[in-house]
Design a protein around this motif. Structure first.
Motif, PDB file in Angstrom:
ATOM      1  N   THR A   1      -4.531   6.189  -2.178  1.00 58.49           N
ATOM      2  CA  THR A   1      -5.831   5.935  -1.574  1.00 58.49           C
ATOM      3  C   THR A   1      -6.889   6.828  -2.203  1.00 58.49           C
ATOM      4  O   THR A   1      -6.718   8.042  -2.301  1.00 58.49           O
ATOM      5  CB  THR A   1      -5.776   6.190  -0.066  1.00 58.49           C
TER       6      THR A   1
ATOM      7  N   ARG B   1      -7.361  -3.635   2.950  1.00 60.77           N
ATOM      8  CA  ARG B   1      -6.044  -3.249   3.468  1.00 60.77           C
ATOM      9  C   ARG B   1      -5.779  -4.017   4.762  1.00 60.77           C
ATOM     10  O   ARG B   1      -6.663  -4.143   5.612  1.00 60.77           O
ATOM     11  CB  ARG B   1      -5.957  -1.747   3.711  1.00 60.77           C
TER      12      ARG B   1
ATOM     13  N   ILE C   1      -2.256  -4.351   0.383  1.00 59.22           N
ATOM     14  CA  ILE C   1      -3.527  -4.242  -0.323  1.00 59.22           C
ATOM     15  C   ILE C   1      -3.851  -5.566  -0.993  1.00 59.22           C
ATOM     16  O   ILE C   1      -3.032  -6.117  -1.742  1.00 59.22           O
ATOM     17  CB  ILE C   1      -3.470  -3.116  -1.378  1.00 59.22           C
TER      18      ILE C   1
ATOM     19  N   GLY D   1       0.808  -1.207   0.000  1.00 57.27           N
ATOM     20  CA  GLY D   1       0.000   0.000   0.000  1.00 57.27           C
ATOM     21  C   GLY D   1       0.843   1.259   0.000  1.00 57.27           C
ATOM     22  O   GLY D   1       1.921   1.320   0.580  1.00 57.27           O
TER      23      GLY D   1
END
Length: 587
Positions: free
Chosen positions: A376, A411, A395, A371
């Motif tokens: 996002t 997540r 992720i 991630g």
């Protein structure tokens, strides 16, 4: 291997001085050559140019065929007297297919204790032949020290043998510890200690005649399918270079987690299959617990797979983290434990629901990535915990298994992988006409009903290495219960084959299914009573007792039983004190 009997510069042929006399009977010219070489070593030692260790162990002999080998080989071709057996047998077994390799031979000490751990030669050394202590008794090599391999060795040890037919058994495994895998989950909950479920092979085999080698199998050279009267049924080559000839071979090398089916799984997901995996998961959880200590952020755990392994992990970790964790269990099917008894499934659903485990059913993982906070989306950021640190999150991109559902993005701080496994059968020696062990689509050896590999009458396969079907035609599951029973049959059938008795066909008896759901919580569905499921503390006690009985040896059973009894007593006293304290404070 420990220290060698001779330490000189690497370009010199290595030969122990104490063992030269056995080679002096070959021929006059060879005798002169060896005596000259011995005198040269004496001169080197006295001159101080090189240090020669004259304390060499008579139990370990090492030869390097350079100039000395050429002289001896020339004398053999000219019709000189035969070499001693320890030379000639190794020469014959190796020269036919390894003419361009130098040969090393290892002889075990006649005073070495049985049941001990033997270290192979260093990984960068050349091939070494293992010399069995007795040349007349049968030689059994067991590859893999899991349930199938270790319990086969112990079964062979427990049978009554004629004195001249009791086999010599060698057990090979890459780890120094046997792992009782069904109890790995209790390591995460702190219910058991590592020594209880992962004892060392040296301790388990201390009172047996089984020799243990800590090594990995590199290649397998079977010759039992050739129909010849060869003095050996095949050879196992280890990564250290050790060559072990055998009369009977048992394949029980198990399997490993299969992480290559989804992009990113091998990089970011943690399997839960071995003792090392359990320690790695526990270490990661401890790091996250320390990192989030005193914060409002929850630890996000994603469990991929809702079979027994995934459900047991989700239940154990949810109990450990409690309100400090968010557990999500992902499964491609619309339910959990699709092949389990209904009682176990209902008990698991009840526990997972009470601990607020989120079940993401009907989805499979498409890919796993690392991630990045800047990636996002706005919609995603509204649903995320603002106190959590998403810069290091993992992720998971989920895709629905059926139409009508939308994909999801999850997540997590840690991803646990519980689906997929692949057997670890060794490769066969390549030749002009290769003979492969017949494998099914999963990489398991095709066996007949007596557990012998098809086309190889001297090779047995058990556990994850074998493939058998039950009465209904379904493949037997890769569980400890199946491996237990196959090991019992494999040991008996080896006894029968060596003693010229008929072999027994393997018949699997389903004794029931058990699963842990946390400390003092489990579900047990015995097969002898339909519809009966033991849950909670009763199920937990029944499961622990069943596994205690199944531990490898009586000595280990006693030690673990005492340990568990003491822990249970301490926990009971602590619980009683807590109840009394609450009662007093309430009054």
């Amino acid at each position: 291997m420990n220290h060698l009997p001779l330490h000189i510069c690497t370009w010199l042929p290595e030969i122990p001085i104490a063992s030269m006399d056995c080679a002096l009977t070959c021929s006059a010219s060879a005798k002169i050559a060896l005596l000259t070489f011995k005198n040269f070593l004496v001169w080197l030692s006295k001159s101080g140019l090189y240090h020669v260790n004259w304390d060499g162990w008579s139990s370990i002999w090492l030869w390097k065929l350079s100039n000395i080998g050429e002289i001896l080989g020339r004398q053999m071709r000219l019709g000189s007297p035969k070499l001693p057996n320890i030379w000639s047998s190794s020469w014959r077994s190796s020269s036919s297919r390894r003419n361009n390799r130098s040969l090393r031979t290892v002889a075990l000490s006649t005073t070495a204790g049985f049941g001990s751990t033997m270290e192979g030669p260093a990984a960068n050394t050349q091939n070494v032949n293992y010399i069995w202590p007795d040349k007349k008794r049968p030689r059994i090599c067991i590859v893999g020290g899991g349930f199938g391999g270790l319990y086969t060795a112990l079964r062979l040890e427990s049978l009554a043998w004629p004195d001249d037919k009791k086999p010599q058994v060698v057990l090979i495994d890459q780890s120094e510890r046997f792992v009782f895998k069904p109890l790995l989950y209790e390591l995460l909950s702190g219910e058991v200690e590592a020594w209880e479920i992962a004892p060392q092979f040296s301790d388990l085999l201390a009172n047996t005649d089984v020799r243990f080698f800590k090594d990995r199998v590199k290649c397998l050279y079977p010759c039992d399918h050739l129909g010849t009267n060869a003095p050996t049924a095949g050879t196992v080559q280890l990564e250290s270079g050790l060559l072990i000839e055998y009369d009977w071979l048992v394949l029980a090398i198990g399997a490993e987690a299969k992480l290559d089916i989804v992009p990113g799984a091998a990089d970011y997901a943690l399997p839960f299959y071995t003792l090392e995996d359990a320690h790695r998961v526990d270490k990661k959880l401890r790091e996250l617990e320390r990192k989030n200590f005193g914060k409002d952020a929850a630890i996000r755990v994603a469990v991929v797979g809702c079979g027994y392994g995934g459900v047991e992990l989700a239940a154990t970790i949810s109990e450990r983290l409690q309100e400090k964790g968010i557990i999500q269990a992902i499964n491609v099917e619309k339910t959990i434990l699709s092949n389990a008894p209904a009682g176990n499934r209902e008990a698991a659903l009840k526990v997972l629901s009470s601990r607020k485990v989120q079940l993401v059913l009907g989805y499979f993982v498409r890919c796993i990535t690392k991630g990045v906070e800047s990636q996002t989306s706005d919609a995603e950021s509204k649903t995320m915990d603002p106190a959590a640190d998403h810069s290091e999150s993992i992720i998971l991109e989920l895709q629905p298994a059926e139409r009508g559902l939308q994909g999801q993005i999850i997540r997590a701080d840690i991803v646990l992988w519980t689906i997929g496994s692949k057997p670890l059968l060794p490769e066969l020696e390549p030749s002009d006409k290769p003979y492969d062990i017949p494998l099914n689509a999963r990489g398991q050896a095709e066996t007949d009903e007596t557990l012998r590999v098809k086309g190889h009458p001297r090779i047995f396969a058990v556990g994850d290495s074998s493939t058998l079907r039950d009465k209904s035609g379904k493949l037997l599951p890769a569980t400890a219960q199946v491996a237990f029973q196959q090991a019992d049959f494999a040991g008996w059938n080896l006894w029968a084959a060596i003693n010229d008795r008929p072999l027994l066909p393997f018949r699997y008896q389903n004794l029931g299914e058990m699963m842990t759901l946390g400390r003092y919580d489990a579900a047990v569905s015995p097969s002898f009573t339909d519809g009966l499921t033991l849950e909670g503390f009763v199920g937990h006690t029944a499961r622990k007792m069943a596994y205690l009985i199944r531990l490898p040896t009586d000595q280990h059973r006693v030690k673990v039983g005492i340990s568990w009894l003491l822990k249970s007593t301490v926990d009971s006293v602590a619980t009683l004190q807590t109840m009394l304290a609450k009662a007093q404070s309430g009054s």
